[in-house]
Scaffold this motif. Structure first.
Motif, PDB file in Angstrom:
ATOM      1  N   ALA A  30       3.819  -5.787  17.000  1.00 43.57           N
ATOM      2  CA  ALA A  30       4.416  -6.893  16.248  1.00 43.57           C
ATOM      3  C   ALA A  30       3.329  -7.685  15.520  1.00 43.57           C
ATOM      4  N   ARG A  31       2.217  -7.901  16.169  1.00 44.38           N
ATOM      5  CA  ARG A  31       1.120  -8.639  15.522  1.00 44.38           C
ATOM      6  C   ARG A  31       0.553  -7.866  14.331  1.00 44.38           C
ATOM      7  N   GLN A  32       0.484  -6.544  14.481  1.00 41.71           N
ATOM      8  CA  GLN A  32       0.023  -5.718  13.359  1.00 41.71           C
ATOM      9  C   GLN A  32       0.995  -5.828  12.187  1.00 41.71           C
ATOM     10  N   ALA A  33       2.284  -5.816  12.487  1.00 39.57           N
ATOM     11  CA  ALA A  33       3.286  -5.954  11.434  1.00 39.57           C
ATOM     12  C   ALA A  33       3.139  -7.298  10.727  1.00 39.57           C
ATOM     13  N   LEU A  34       2.873  -8.341  11.500  1.00 42.57           N
ATOM     14  CA  LEU A  34       2.689  -9.661  10.900  1.00 42.57           C
ATOM     15  C   LEU A  34       1.442  -9.719  10.014  1.00 42.57           C
ATOM     16  N   GLU A  35       0.411  -9.000  10.405  1.00 42.34           N
ATOM     17  CA  GLU A  35      -0.818  -8.975   9.614  1.00 42.34           C
ATOM     18  C   GLU A  35      -0.649  -8.202   8.308  1.00 42.34           C
ATOM     19  N   LYS A  36       0.191  -7.155   8.342  1.00 44.79           N
ATOM     20  CA  LYS A  36       0.244  -6.238   7.207  1.00 44.79           C
ATOM     21  C   LYS A  36       1.460  -6.396   6.310  1.00 44.79           C
ATOM     22  N   SER A  37       2.552  -6.878   6.825  1.00 51.39           N
ATOM     23  CA  SER A  37       3.786  -6.899   6.049  1.00 51.39           C
ATOM     24  C   SER A  37       4.000  -8.229   5.324  1.00 51.39           C
ATOM     25  N   PRO A  40       9.997 -10.296   4.402  1.00 47.32           N
ATOM     26  CA  PRO A  40      10.481 -11.360   5.277  1.00 47.32           C
ATOM     27  C   PRO A  40      11.291 -10.850   6.480  1.00 47.32           C
ATOM     28  N   GLU A  41      12.055  -9.786   6.291  1.00 46.05           N
ATOM     29  CA  GLU A  41      12.854  -9.243   7.403  1.00 46.05           C
ATOM     30  C   GLU A  41      11.956  -8.597   8.460  1.00 46.05           C
ATOM     31  N   VAL A  42      10.947  -7.870   8.000  1.00 44.59           N
ATOM     32  CA  VAL A  42      10.000  -7.247   8.939  1.00 44.59           C
ATOM     33  C   VAL A  42       9.249  -8.332   9.694  1.00 44.59           C
ATOM     34  N   ARG A  43       8.801  -9.338   8.991  1.00 45.26           N
ATOM     35  CA  ARG A  43       8.043 -10.422   9.618  1.00 45.26           C
ATOM     36  C   ARG A  43       8.907 -11.185  10.633  1.00 45.26           C
ATOM     37  N   ALA A  44      10.163 -11.441  10.276  1.00 39.40           N
ATOM     38  CA  ALA A  44      11.061 -12.145  11.199  1.00 39.40           C
ATOM     39  C   ALA A  44      11.280 -11.323  12.463  1.00 39.40           C
ATOM     40  N   PHE A  45      11.471 -10.016  12.298  1.00 39.59           N
ATOM     41  CA  PHE A  45      11.668  -9.164  13.470  1.00 39.59           C
ATOM     42  C   PHE A  45      10.391  -9.105  14.307  1.00 39.59           C
ATOM     43  N   ALA A  46       9.244  -8.996  13.654  1.00 37.34           N
ATOM     44  CA  ALA A  46       7.971  -8.944  14.376  1.00 37.34           C
ATOM     45  C   ALA A  46       7.747 -10.233  15.165  1.00 37.34           C
ATOM     46  N   GLU A  47       8.083 -11.367  14.568  1.00 38.82           N
ATOM     47  CA  GLU A  47       7.951 -12.640  15.285  1.00 38.82           C
ATOM     48  C   GLU A  47       8.866 -12.679  16.505  1.00 38.82           C
ATOM     49  N   LEU A  48      10.084 -12.180  16.353  1.00 40.27           N
ATOM     50  CA  LEU A  48      11.030 -12.125  17.466  1.00 40.27           C
ATOM     51  C   LEU A  48      10.496 -11.235  18.591  1.00 40.27           C
ATOM     52  N   VAL A  49      10.022 -10.051  18.225  1.00 41.85           N
ATOM     53  CA  VAL A  49       9.487  -9.114  19.225  1.00 41.85           C
ATOM     54  C   VAL A  49       8.293  -9.728  19.946  1.00 41.85           C
ATOM     55  N   ALA A  50       7.347 -10.271  19.195  1.00 41.65           N
ATOM     56  CA  ALA A  50       6.151 -10.854  19.811  1.00 41.65           C
ATOM     57  C   ALA A  50       6.529 -11.987  20.763  1.00 41.65           C
TER      58      ALA A  50
END
Length: 83
Positions: A30-37, A40-50
């Motif tokens: 999830a942190r990698q997704a936040l760094e790279k994406s 907004p939908e990917v980032r929101a999901f990554a924040e939820l997962v983390a």
């Protein structure tokens, strides 16, 4: 691998380590997704997962501490960490 090793079931201590390790892997992804994406939908999901996996792992640590229980590293949790 012999038949005994194939039929061996993880102990409670090993299962605890596997579950914690799986949570950590999800948090790292999830942190990698936040760094790279920038999506907004990917980032929101990554924040939820983390957030959710960190909360579960924190609760697991609190529980094992309260129970004086020590998770045990094992081949399954070690394999999950390999690239």
């Amino acid at each position: 691998m012999n038949a005994v090793a194939q039929d061996a079931r993880p102990t409670d201590a090993q299962i605890a380590h596997i579950a914690y390790t799986a949570g950590q892997i999800n948090i790292e992804a999830a942190r990698q997704a936040l760094e790279k994406s920038t999506n907004p939908e990917v980032r929101a999901f990554a924040e939820l997962v983390a957030r959710d996996h960190a909360a579960v792992n924190d609760q697991a640590v609190a529980l094992i501490t309260r129970l004086h229980f020590t998770p045990k590293a094992n081949p399954i949790s070690a394999a999950a960490r390999r690239p």
